[in-house]
Design a protein around this motif. Structure first.
Motif, PDB file in Angstrom:
ATOM      1  N   PHE A  22      92.123 -13.037 -90.456  1.00 24.85           N
ATOM      2  CA  PHE A  22      90.672 -13.058 -90.669  1.00 24.85           C
ATOM      3  C   PHE A  22      89.969 -11.839 -90.078  1.00 24.85           C
ATOM      4  N   THR A  23      90.459 -11.301 -88.963  1.00 26.37           N
ATOM      5  CA  THR A  23      89.743 -10.206 -88.289  1.00 26.37           C
ATOM      6  C   THR A  23      90.269  -8.816 -88.628  1.00 26.37           C
ATOM      7  N   VAL A  24      91.548  -8.694 -88.959  1.00 21.42           N
ATOM      8  CA  VAL A  24      92.127  -7.371 -89.203  1.00 21.42           C
ATOM      9  C   VAL A  24      92.383  -7.128 -90.691  1.00 21.42           C
ATOM     10  N   ILE A  25      93.066  -8.060 -91.335  1.00 23.94           N
ATOM     11  CA  ILE A  25      93.499  -7.846 -92.721  1.00 23.94           C
ATOM     12  C   ILE A  25      92.332  -8.016 -93.698  1.00 23.94           C
ATOM     13  N   ARG A  62      86.632 -14.827 -97.556  1.00 22.80           N
ATOM     14  CA  ARG A  62      85.442 -15.672 -97.458  1.00 22.80           C
ATOM     15  C   ARG A  62      84.977 -15.752 -96.023  1.00 22.80           C
ATOM     16  N   GLY A  63      85.902 -16.001 -95.111  1.00 17.00           N
ATOM     17  CA  GLY A  63      85.619 -15.897 -93.693  1.00 17.00           C
ATOM     18  C   GLY A  63      84.869 -17.041 -93.047  1.00 17.00           C
ATOM     19  N   ASP A  64      84.536 -18.094 -93.761  1.00 20.17           N
ATOM     20  CA  ASP A  64      83.794 -19.183 -93.142  1.00 20.17           C
ATOM     21  C   ASP A  64      84.746 -20.173 -92.468  1.00 20.17           C
ATOM     22  N   LEU A  65      84.166 -21.143 -91.800  1.00 18.81           N
ATOM     23  CA  LEU A  65      84.955 -22.098 -91.026  1.00 18.81           C
ATOM     24  C   LEU A  65      85.856 -22.943 -91.919  1.00 18.81           C
ATOM     25  N   HIS A  66      85.355 -23.351 -93.063  1.00 15.44           N
ATOM     26  CA  HIS A  66      86.163 -24.163 -93.966  1.00 15.44           C
ATOM     27  C   HIS A  66      87.384 -23.388 -94.460  1.00 15.44           C
ATOM     28  N   ALA A  67      87.193 -22.109 -94.775  1.00 14.82           N
ATOM     29  CA  ALA A  67      88.306 -21.277 -95.217  1.00 14.82           C
ATOM     30  C   ALA A  67      89.332 -21.114 -94.104  1.00 14.82           C
ATOM     31  N   ARG A  68      88.851 -20.933 -92.877  1.00 19.17           N
ATOM     32  CA  ARG A  68      89.779 -20.802 -91.748  1.00 19.17           C
ATOM     33  C   ARG A  68      90.593 -22.075 -91.557  1.00 19.17           C
ATOM     34  N   ARG A  69      89.948 -23.229 -91.724  1.00 12.54           N
ATOM     35  CA  ARG A  69      90.680 -24.490 -91.575  1.00 12.54           C
ATOM     36  C   ARG A  69      91.665 -24.712 -92.713  1.00 12.54           C
ATOM     37  N   ARG A  70      91.328 -24.241 -93.911  1.00 10.31           N
ATOM     38  CA  ARG A  70      92.266 -24.348 -95.030  1.00 10.31           C
ATOM     39  C   ARG A  70      93.506 -23.506 -94.776  1.00 10.31           C
TER      40      ARG A  70
END
Length: 177
Positions: free
Chosen positions: A80-83, A57-65
């Protein structure tokens, strides 16, 4: 009080299991492959798959989850950036578990758990027209157009059924006593 549905915890209470699975997931995303017991790998698989889904998904909420589970920012950044771009075309099945045998000390079943980073090869969909067009030339189904091909095959099948019924009708009937 809710009834636990996952069975016994791995080596301790729920907090210990959460931390252990988070550390296993971090090691999996860092090294792309880890060697662990079969039970731990089976418990880790849904967590790792969910983390990869969030990374796609890559959004901020997903990153915080993801950061709520895996607290190491470098691991989350790599996820988030490689895999995530490598598995972007894949719809699921981001992990692979391969059995290795049994551990020498306690005879625990050991497995190799790895991320599936190979590109997806899409499955070729076979249509009815392609299968009819692939019939041998000597067959009864001669096809002039692709649209007519389905009608010809259906008519051949109906004609064969009629012939089979006539053969059965001509056969002598035996009486049973």
């Amino acid at each position: 009080m809710p009834k636990p549905t996952k069975g016994p915890r791995l080596g301790g209470g729920p907090a210990h299991e959460r931390l252990m699975l988070a550390n296993l997931a971090a090691a999996l995303f860092t090294h792309k492959s880890i060697k662990t017991t079969e039970t731990r790998a089976k418990r880790l698989r849904p967590l790792a798959e969910r983390m990869v889904q969030f990374a796609k998904r890559g959004d901020l909420h997903a990153r915080r989850r993801v950061l709520a589970t895996i607290t190491d920012k470098t691991v989350v950044h790599e996820l988030f950036t490689v895999i995530a771009p490598q598995v972007n075309e894949r719809e699921g099945g981001y992990t692979r578990i391969t059995k290795l045998g049994f551990r020498k000390g306690d005879n625990a079943s050991m497995v190799q758990m790895e991320l599936v980073l190979e590109p997806v090869t899409p499955k070729v969909k076979r249509s009815k027209v392609a299968t009819v067009a692939a019939t041998p030339v000597g067959s009864d189904a001669v096809v002039a157009e692709d649209v007519v091909a389905e009608d010809v095959v259906v008519e051949d099948v109906v004609a064969e059924d009629v012939v089979a019924d006539e053969v059965v009708a001509d056969a002598p009937v035996e009486e049973t006593k």
